[in-house]
Write a protein that holds these residues in place. Structure first.
Motif, PDB file in Angstrom:
ATOM      1  N   ILE A   1     -12.046 -39.519  -8.753  1.00 16.69           N
ATOM      2  CA  ILE A   1     -12.254 -40.940  -8.477  1.00 16.69           C
ATOM      3  C   ILE A   1     -12.747 -41.073  -7.044  1.00 16.69           C
ATOM      4  O   ILE A   1     -12.037 -40.701  -6.104  1.00 16.69           O
ATOM      5  N   ARG A   2     -13.945 -41.583  -6.907  1.00 14.70           N
ATOM      6  CA  ARG A   2     -14.489 -41.776  -5.561  1.00 14.70           C
ATOM      7  C   ARG A   2     -14.107 -43.174  -5.083  1.00 14.70           C
ATOM      8  O   ARG A   2     -14.312 -44.158  -5.797  1.00 14.70           O
ATOM      9  N   THR A   3     -13.557 -43.259  -3.885  1.00 16.12           N
ATOM     10  CA  THR A   3     -13.215 -44.589  -3.364  1.00 16.12           C
ATOM     11  C   THR A   3     -14.514 -45.366  -3.190  1.00 16.12           C
ATOM     12  O   THR A   3     -15.594 -44.790  -3.070  1.00 16.12           O
ATOM     13  N   MET A   4     -14.395 -46.680  -3.160  1.00 13.77           N
ATOM     14  CA  MET A   4     -15.588 -47.513  -3.342  1.00 13.77           C
ATOM     15  C   MET A   4     -16.684 -47.264  -2.311  1.00 13.77           C
ATOM     16  O   MET A   4     -16.439 -47.149  -1.122  1.00 13.77           O
ATOM     17  N   ASP A   5     -17.900 -47.169  -2.842  1.00 16.78           N
ATOM     18  CA  ASP A   5     -19.076 -46.940  -2.013  1.00 16.78           C
ATOM     19  C   ASP A   5     -19.909 -48.230  -2.002  1.00 16.78           C
ATOM     20  O   ASP A   5     -20.973 -48.304  -2.596  1.00 16.78           O
ATOM     21  N   ILE A   6     -19.352 -49.234  -1.356  1.00 25.52           N
ATOM     22  CA  ILE A   6     -20.056 -50.519  -1.235  1.00 25.52           C
ATOM     23  C   ILE A   6     -20.924 -50.462   0.016  1.00 25.52           C
ATOM     24  O   ILE A   6     -20.652 -49.689   0.932  1.00 25.52           O
TER      25      ILE A   6
ATOM     26  N   TYR B   1     -22.937 -50.371   7.620  1.00 27.38           N
ATOM     27  CA  TYR B   1     -21.548 -50.615   7.227  1.00 27.38           C
ATOM     28  C   TYR B   1     -21.433 -50.306   5.726  1.00 27.38           C
ATOM     29  O   TYR B   1     -21.745 -51.154   4.889  1.00 27.38           O
ATOM     30  N   ARG B   2     -21.050 -49.100   5.407  1.00 30.75           N
ATOM     31  CA  ARG B   2     -21.092 -48.649   4.005  1.00 30.75           C
ATOM     32  C   ARG B   2     -19.922 -47.711   3.715  1.00 30.75           C
ATOM     33  O   ARG B   2     -19.466 -46.990   4.609  1.00 30.75           O
ATOM     34  N   ALA B   3     -19.465 -47.727   2.447  1.00 29.77           N
ATOM     35  CA  ALA B   3     -18.526 -46.722   1.916  1.00 29.77           C
ATOM     36  C   ALA B   3     -17.276 -46.562   2.781  1.00 29.77           C
ATOM     37  O   ALA B   3     -16.603 -47.540   3.092  1.00 29.77           O
TER      38      ALA B   3
ATOM     39  N   ILE C   1     -14.088 -34.590  -0.252  1.00 31.61           N
ATOM     40  CA  ILE C   1     -15.079 -35.501   0.337  1.00 31.61           C
ATOM     41  C   ILE C   1     -16.455 -35.251  -0.258  1.00 31.61           C
ATOM     42  O   ILE C   1     -16.760 -34.148  -0.713  1.00 31.61           O
ATOM     43  N   MET C   2     -17.267 -36.286  -0.204  1.00 33.76           N
ATOM     44  CA  MET C   2     -18.662 -36.106  -0.571  1.00 33.76           C
ATOM     45  C   MET C   2     -19.392 -35.561   0.638  1.00 33.76           C
ATOM     46  O   MET C   2     -19.134 -35.981   1.765  1.00 33.76           O
ATOM     47  N   ILE C   3     -20.276 -34.618   0.378  1.00 32.67           N
ATOM     48  CA  ILE C   3     -21.149 -34.146   1.459  1.00 32.67           C
ATOM     49  C   ILE C   3     -22.506 -34.764   1.165  1.00 32.67           C
ATOM     50  O   ILE C   3     -23.236 -34.335   0.271  1.00 32.67           O
ATOM     51  N   GLU C   4     -22.809 -35.822   1.880  1.00 31.18           N
ATOM     52  CA  GLU C   4     -24.077 -36.525   1.647  1.00 31.18           C
ATOM     53  C   GLU C   4     -24.704 -36.972   2.961  1.00 31.18           C
ATOM     54  O   GLU C   4     -25.738 -37.624   2.977  1.00 31.18           O
ATOM     55  N   ILE C   5     -24.057 -36.601   4.075  1.00 32.23           N
ATOM     56  CA  ILE C   5     -24.621 -36.885   5.394  1.00 32.23           C
ATOM     57  C   ILE C   5     -24.841 -35.516   6.053  1.00 32.23           C
ATOM     58  O   ILE C   5     -23.940 -34.662   6.023  1.00 32.23           O
TER      59      ILE C   5
ATOM     60  N   ASN D   1     -28.415 -37.354  -3.672  1.00 27.74           N
ATOM     61  CA  ASN D   1     -29.189 -38.600  -3.612  1.00 27.74           C
ATOM     62  C   ASN D   1     -29.256 -39.115  -2.178  1.00 27.74           C
ATOM     63  O   ASN D   1     -30.304 -39.531  -1.699  1.00 27.74           O
ATOM     64  N   ASP D   2     -28.111 -39.094  -1.507  1.00 29.35           N
ATOM     65  CA  ASP D   2     -28.089 -39.541  -0.117  1.00 29.35           C
ATOM     66  C   ASP D   2     -28.431 -38.409   0.842  1.00 29.35           C
ATOM     67  O   ASP D   2     -29.094 -38.630   1.845  1.00 29.35           O
ATOM     68  N   LEU D   3     -27.975 -37.196   0.538  1.00 25.77           N
ATOM     69  CA  LEU D   3     -28.234 -36.079   1.469  1.00 25.77           C
ATOM     70  C   LEU D   3     -29.750 -35.936   1.715  1.00 25.77           C
ATOM     71  O   LEU D   3     -30.181 -35.705   2.837  1.00 25.77           O
TER      72      LEU D   3
ATOM     73  N   ASP E   1     -36.161 -43.222   2.654  1.00 27.21           N
ATOM     74  CA  ASP E   1     -35.374 -44.248   1.963  1.00 27.21           C
ATOM     75  C   ASP E   1     -35.426 -44.006   0.445  1.00 27.21           C
ATOM     76  O   ASP E   1     -36.518 -43.990  -0.132  1.00 27.21           O
ATOM     77  N   ARG E   2     -34.265 -43.836  -0.175  1.00 27.91           N
ATOM     78  CA  ARG E   2     -34.267 -43.518  -1.606  1.00 27.91           C
ATOM     79  C   ARG E   2     -34.717 -44.686  -2.480  1.00 27.91           C
ATOM     80  O   ARG E   2     -34.958 -44.534  -3.670  1.00 27.91           O
ATOM     81  N   MET E   3     -34.844 -45.900  -1.895  1.00 24.35           N
ATOM     82  CA  MET E   3     -35.242 -47.085  -2.667  1.00 24.35           C
ATOM     83  C   MET E   3     -36.717 -47.448  -2.464  1.00 24.35           C
ATOM     84  O   MET E   3     -37.189 -48.407  -3.052  1.00 24.35           O
TER      85      MET E   3
END
Ligand code: PEP
Ligand code: MG
Length: 585
Positions: A342-347, A368-370, A439-443, A465-467, A475-477
């Motif tokens: 369960i990943r804590t919220m990534d808002i 200001y994220r996650a 932890i996620m490794i994405e940075i 996706n973020d890494l 920018d992934r978007m």
């Protein structure tokens, strides 16, 4: 000469060939304003007009209730939630009281009041920056159009009907309530002028197994009712009026596709293993408990990533501890003893929550994220951790923090986790004392510091996706730089290799839950690098199992060593393609 090729965005896989059914809905609110009568009411007509509106609203509510039941049976609770959202909009104070007020105070006829109010709110959402919020305007127009249709044409149910045989539906836009009514046995695909990959319509198409291409723009205007179409939902292409050659070629591709999925069926019930007999952990990415059940059907060994923010995005206010607890417990139970991370919220980033009132930012993905929100507003994180821990007493759960950039953030998050555990202990509330925290490794900074982090965490999960977006500054978007976004870039591969190696040196394990994990071309490389767990969209699991079943670990290790010595993504791709094609599996 071939047929006319229309390019859009492929949002639901599959190749389909059928005649076009051009759908020109009569019901969407935005257009109905033009036909609304523009006269003013006399004051003695007001009560009758209000009664008409009330009656239309009741009919509309009954229609939606029926659709919710239908959606539950066809696509499950989660997707029915979309229709439930529509049902709630009907009673939302932003709509009905305002319509009544316009009739009473401005003496507007009901149809004009309905159009005006729904159009105003939809336009407000359309003007927002976040794609998720923008796309909600389609939901609002959908409900407005439905209410208007009930008002103007009480005899019509407004459902998509008259579709006979197998067709590809062609429409400007399909609302979620249009989509949920589609019968996949007759509507084998659809193509729309507008729409994006994160819309609810795209989510529903995937659940229903309907191939879909959206966002074609004006290209769609060339299609007439009854034209023969070929739709490729992966490539995002539609061929109108295909030549005989194209028909034969696509018919061959369809056969191949069917044959491939028949062959893959055998992998569903089996554990993933390589040709030399090593078992591999293949898990699913899920966004809800309902998806957990579907993932189990796809043969997942567990869930490597539960994106809990979807629970938050579908709500109108912060879900409380109890609601979260039930969602996590349900997901865990669906996997029946197999682990669910369960990943804590990534808002933040592209996922905004209006009720959290996040600041407007120039670079939301760098802002200001996650976990940054979780540490800044620890009460949110504590509530979520309490829910996860409590659920861990009834299911095998692990907890994972997103967007960790280095040791201090991990230590703060761990501190809050330990305090929450202490709190539950003192209340006598049971939880899994052995629960793993990773932890996620994405940075990139976390990937570089992996050896230090590995000493303290239980596991890593690499979020490519973020890494990729942070390592390559892409920018992934942003479709304008999409060509630069590549997880086979050697810099990304060096980071991945470093993370896996660092975790093993400390006796820990590394998973991967970013999109790269579901790419068959990457599978031999990731096996060779020593990846311990793969997590991906459930639909990809059988394919990756089949690729793994042909691989030998020692050969993949040699391949990985060679690939790490290469200098460009292009060289990497050709080395991987050569390895896959050469039979050296
Ligand atoms: C990732 O970044 O790779 C990931 C899995 O997380 P998300 O796509 O939710 O950002
Ligand atoms: Mg991410």
């Amino acid at each position: 000469m071939g047929g006319l090729r229309i390019q859009g965005i492929g949002v639901s896989e599959g190749i389909r060939m059928a005649r076009a059914f051009v759908h020109r809905p009569h019901r969407h609110g935005a257009n109905r304003t033009d036909v609304a009568e523009r006269h003013r009411l006399r004051s003695d007509e007001v009560e009758a007009e209000l009664a008409k509106l009330r009656e239309a609203k009741n009919r509309c509510a009954a229609e939606l209730d029926r659709l919710i039941q239908k959606a539950k049976a066809a696509v499950g609770e989660e997707q029915a939630g979309i229709m439930e959202g529509h049902r709630m909009l009907l009673d939302d104070p932003s709509f009905y009281p305002k319509m009544e007020a316009r009739i009473r105070e401005q003496l507007e006829p009901a149809n004009l009041a309905v159009s005006a109010v729904f159009n105003q709110v939809a336009a407000l959402f359309e003007g927002m920056n976040q794609p998720y919020m923008k796309e909600r305007s389609a939901d609002i127009r959908d409900v407005g159009g439905r209410l208007l249709a009930c008002l103007l044409d009480p005899a019509s149910s407004g459902e998509l009907s008259g579709i006979d045989g197998q067709v590809i539906l062609v429409a400007d836009d399909l609302t979620p309530s249009d989509t949920v009514q589609l019968d996949p046995a007759s509507v084998v695909g659809f193509i729309t002028r507008t729409g994006g990959a994160t819309s609810h319509t795209a989510i529903l198409a995937r659940s229903l197994g309907i191939a879909a291409v959206v966002g074609t723009g004006d290209g769609i205007d060339a299609i007439s009712d009854g034209d023969l179409l070929i739709l490729d939902g992966s490539a995002g292409i539609c061929v109108s009026g295909p030549s005989e050659d194209e028909q034969t070629r696509y018919a061959g591709l369809m056969e191949l596709e069917q044959e491939r999925s028949r062959q893959l069926e055998q992998f569903k019930g089996r554990r993933a293993a390589t040709a030399d007999g090593t078992y591999v952990e293949l898990a699913a990415n899920i966004g809800s408990a309902a998806e957990a059940a579907a993932a189990v059907q796809s043969g997942a060994d567990g869930a490597g990533l539960y994106r809990t923010e979807f629970l938050f995005l579908h709500a109108d206010e912060l879900p409380g501890e109890e609601e979260q607890y039930l969602a996590y417990l349900d997901a865990g139970k669906a996997f029946d003893g197999r682990p669910v991370i369960i990943r804590t919220m990534d808002i933040g980033g592209d996922k905004e929550l209006p009720y959290l009132k996040l600041p407007k930012e120039a670079n939301p993905f760098l802002g200001y994220r996650a976990i940054r929100i979780g540490l800044d507003r620890p009460e949110l994180l504590r509530t979520q951790l309490r829910a996860i821990l409590r659920a861990s007493a009834g299911a095998k759960l692990k907890v994972m923090f997103p967007m960790i950039s280095g040791l201090p953030e991990w230590r703060q998050a761990e501190q809050i986790l330990m305090e929450t555990q202490e709190e539950l202990r003192s209340e006598g509330v049971p939880f899994d004392e052995e629960i793993e925290a990773g932890i996620m490794i994405e940075i990139p900074s976390a990937a570089i510091m992996a050896s230090r982090l590995a000493k303290e965490v239980d596991f890593f999960s690499i979020g490519t996706n973020d890494l990729v977006q942070y390592t390559l500054a892409v920018d992934r978007m942003n479709e304008h730089v999409a060509g630069l976004y590549d997880y086979f870039h050697p810099a990304v591969l060096q980071l991945i290799a470093n993370v896996i190696k660092a975790s093993h040196a400390s006796g820990k394990w590394t998973g991967m839950c970013g999109g790269m994990a579901g790419d068959p071309l990457a599978t031999p490389l990731l096996l060779g690098l020593g990846l311990d767990e793969w997590s991906m969209e459930p639909a990809r699991i059988s394919r990756i199992k089949s690729v793994l079943s042909g691989l030998h670990r020692d050969r993949c290790e040699k391949l990985a060593e060679h690939v790490l010595s290469l200098s460009t993504a292009e060289e990497v791709r050709s080395a991987l393609a050569e390895f896959t094609g050469s039979g050296s599996l």
